[in-house]
Design an enzyme around this catalytic site. Structure first.
Site, PDB file in Angstrom:
ATOM      1  N   LYS A 114      36.442  30.663  43.734  1.00  0.00           N
ATOM      2  CA  LYS A 114      35.002  30.882  43.640  1.00  0.00           C
ATOM      3  C   LYS A 114      34.260  29.612  43.245  1.00  0.00           C
ATOM      4  CE  LYS A 114      34.673  35.871  43.019  1.00  0.00           C
ATOM      5  NZ  LYS A 114      34.221  36.987  42.198  1.00  0.00           N
ATOM      6  N   LYS A 197      40.093  41.241  54.500  1.00  0.00           N
ATOM      7  CA  LYS A 197      39.971  42.416  53.633  1.00  0.00           C
ATOM      8  C   LYS A 197      38.531  42.939  53.691  1.00  0.00           C
ATOM      9  CE  LYS A 197      39.364  42.283  48.985  1.00  0.00           C
ATOM     10  NZ  LYS A 197      38.966  43.243  47.998  1.00  0.00           N
ATOM     11  N   LYS A 200      32.872  44.635  49.549  1.00  0.00           N
ATOM     12  CA  LYS A 200      31.474  44.994  49.275  1.00  0.00           C
ATOM     13  C   LYS A 200      30.535  43.847  49.589  1.00  0.00           C
ATOM     14  CE  LYS A 200      32.509  47.022  44.942  1.00  0.00           C
ATOM     15  NZ  LYS A 200      32.801  45.909  44.066  1.00  0.00           N
TER      16      LYS A 200
HETATM   17  P1  ATP Z   1      33.517  42.264  45.894  1.00  0.00           P
HETATM   18  O1  ATP Z   1      33.203  41.931  47.310  1.00  0.00           O
HETATM   19  O2  ATP Z   1      32.297  42.481  45.031  1.00  0.00           O
HETATM   20  O3  ATP Z   1      34.570  41.416  45.252  1.00  0.00           O
HETATM   21  P2  ATP Z   1      35.346  44.339  46.681  1.00  0.00           P
HETATM   22  O4  ATP Z   1      34.827  45.381  47.591  1.00  0.00           O
HETATM   23  O5  ATP Z   1      36.219  43.286  47.276  1.00  0.00           O
HETATM   24  O6  ATP Z   1      34.132  43.724  45.920  1.00  0.00           O
HETATM   25  P3  ATP Z   1      36.369  44.791  44.008  1.00  0.00           P
HETATM   26  O7  ATP Z   1      35.186  45.195  43.198  1.00  0.00           O
HETATM   27  O8  ATP Z   1      36.922  43.426  43.857  1.00  0.00           O
HETATM   28  O9  ATP Z   1      36.095  45.107  45.544  1.00  0.00           O
HETATM   29  O10 ATP Z   1      37.558  45.817  43.764  1.00  0.00           O
HETATM   30  C1  ATP Z   1      37.435  47.086  43.235  1.00  0.00           C
HETATM   31  C2  ATP Z   1      38.710  47.842  43.534  1.00  0.00           C
HETATM   32  O11 ATP Z   1      38.771  48.194  44.915  1.00  0.00           O
HETATM   33  C3  ATP Z   1      39.978  47.060  43.229  1.00  0.00           C
HETATM   34  O12 ATP Z   1      40.920  47.920  42.651  1.00  0.00           O
HETATM   35  C4  ATP Z   1      40.429  46.590  44.599  1.00  0.00           C
HETATM   36  O13 ATP Z   1      41.816  46.400  44.667  1.00  0.00           O
HETATM   37  C5  ATP Z   1      39.980  47.731  45.504  1.00  0.00           C
HETATM   38  N1  ATP Z   1      39.674  47.239  46.851  1.00  0.00           N
HETATM   39  C6  ATP Z   1      38.626  46.448  47.194  1.00  0.00           C
HETATM   40  N2  ATP Z   1      38.622  46.191  48.506  1.00  0.00           N
HETATM   41  C7  ATP Z   1      39.714  46.806  49.018  1.00  0.00           C
HETATM   42  C8  ATP Z   1      40.274  46.917  50.328  1.00  0.00           C
HETATM   43  N3  ATP Z   1      39.712  46.322  51.365  1.00  0.00           N
HETATM   44  N4  ATP Z   1      41.390  47.661  50.486  1.00  0.00           N
HETATM   45  C9  ATP Z   1      41.972  48.264  49.439  1.00  0.00           C
HETATM   46  N5  ATP Z   1      41.501  48.212  48.183  1.00  0.00           N
HETATM   47  C10 ATP Z   1      40.382  47.494  47.963  1.00  0.00           C
END
Ligand code: ATP
Ligand code: LTN
Length: 334
Positions: A114, A197, A200
């Site tokens: 980051k 992946k 959000k």
């Molecule tokens: P950001 O983009 O804000 O980092 P994110 O959608 O990648 O958000 P996180 O807030 O980092 O998600 O993760 C919250 C939870 O959701 C964690 O337990 C993470 O492992 C799970 N998670 C996030 N994205 C995925 C995905 N694509 N597949 C499976 N699990 C996910």
């Protein structure tokens, strides 16, 4: 017999969660809350490491909590609260930061990624100490297990190191938690870019399925998902990442095995398969969305639930923090 303790959390970084959060985290949390004394937080203090509009952050925090509940986290069974409602998190984070090496924190790959992306001027000290605050979250509750995605494993390892260091120096105070890494099969990829992946904070939302989106819109996104030219519904992550991702979503939401889904769609085209999946997604999301919107319709009631859960969390956290302050020699206020 008391149940073992579980801790996990998510950042309120969007108005809606995406299907990866649902399959990779919420569905597992929902199952685990039966056998564990579970604590789930909306980590709003962590979200401050990203720029936020104040009104939006408040709204995202409520929305994230509402989606936890709508997805089946029961606030009477689990302790579901907002991190900043329990001041002990920030307090313990300070103490732990004095035990964390500068180099040790600098080796965290999420920080390295980051900070490289943002550049030095936009990289805050908060981003650097993010994992220390996460360690405080976990250690305050004498946690046994921490279910997280692979990307958070290093942070849980740091948490274990800090707990052992503190215990070694001042006597046993913290339980040393174990990470429980969500299986690979629960990893969901972007529908338009099926080797990345789903996230959000993806740059484009064309390949993201949002829990709170209009179901017709989600169905459309499924119909437009990237596939390949072979035309057969078959799991092959390497050569058919798009179709494989759709199969994983289908299997996760229905509880079916992938081969049985492959059989059902053998000899039929991607159109049929996608239509089937769109129905599955809409049927799963519809009640979650309706319940979340209902909860958000009565923010005062939602805030009350969060407040009573925060009080429960606070009682546990205060006890640990008091113990820590005593051990390190802070003078108690008379
Ligand atoms: P950001 O983009 O804000 O980092 P994110 O959608 O990648 O958000 P996180 O807030 O980092 O998600 O993760 C919250 C939870 O959701 C964690 O337990 C993470 O492992 C799970 N998670 C996030 N994205 C995925 C995905 N694509 N597949 C499976 N699990 C996910
Ligand atoms: N860093 C985590 C969110 C998080 C967390 C926690 C997860 C903050 N504190 C404590 C488990 C336990 C993330 O970005 N997914």
């Amino acid at each position: 017999m008391t149940k073992p303790r579980l801790y996990s959390g998510m950042q309120p970084s969007a108005d809606s969660l995406q299907i990866g959060n649902y399959i990779g985290a919420l569905m597992q949390w929902r199952d685990l809350q039966e056998a564990y004394d579970a604590f789930f937080s909306v980590v709003d203090l962590h979200a401050l490491t990203q720029p936020n509009d104040p009104a939006e952050l408040r709204e995202k925090t409520r929305r994230t909590a509402a989606q936890y509940i709508a997805a089946g986290i029961e606030p009477s069974k689990s302790t579901l609260y907002v991190q900043s409602h329990v001041p002990a998190h920030a307090e313990l984070a300070w103490v732990l930061s004095t035990l964390t090496g500068f180099g040790e924190a600098g080796r965290m790959t999420q920080f390295k990624d980051k900070s490289q992306r943002y550049g030095q001027d936009a990289t805050s000290v908060g981003l650097f100490t993010y994992p220390v605050l996460m360690a405080a979250d976990i250690l305050l509750y004498q946690t046994d297990i921490v279910p997280v995605g692979d990307d958070q494993k290093q942070h849980v390892e740091l948490t274990r190191d800090l707990a052992e260091r503190f215990n070694g120096r001042y006597g046993t105070t913290f339980r040393v938690p174990m990470p429980v890494i969500q299986q690979d099969t629960a990893r969901i990829y972007d529908l338009q870019n099926p080797t990345a992946k789903m996230s959000k904070s993806a740059e484009s939302d064309a390949g993201v399925l949002w829990l709170l989106d209009d179901p017709a819109k989600s169905a459309k996104k499924v119909m437009r998902a990237v596939t390949d030219s072979e035309g057969s519904v078959r799991y092959d992550r390497e050569n058919k990442p798009g179709v494989s991702n759709l199969l994983v979503i289908y299997a996760a939401l229905t509880g079916r095995q992938i081969p049985s889904i492959e059989d059902e769609y053998a000899g039929r085209g991607y159109g049929d398969f996608k239509k089937g999946l769109a129905d599955v997604v809409v049927n799963e999301f519809e009640p979650v969305r309706t319940r979340a919107l209902e909860l958000l319709d009565d923010p005062a009631e939602l805030d009350r639930v969060l407040a009573s859960n925060a009080a429960r969390a606070e009682a546990v956290a205060r006890t640990t923090l008091g113990d820590v302050y005593d051990r390190i020699g802070l003078l108690r206020r008379a």
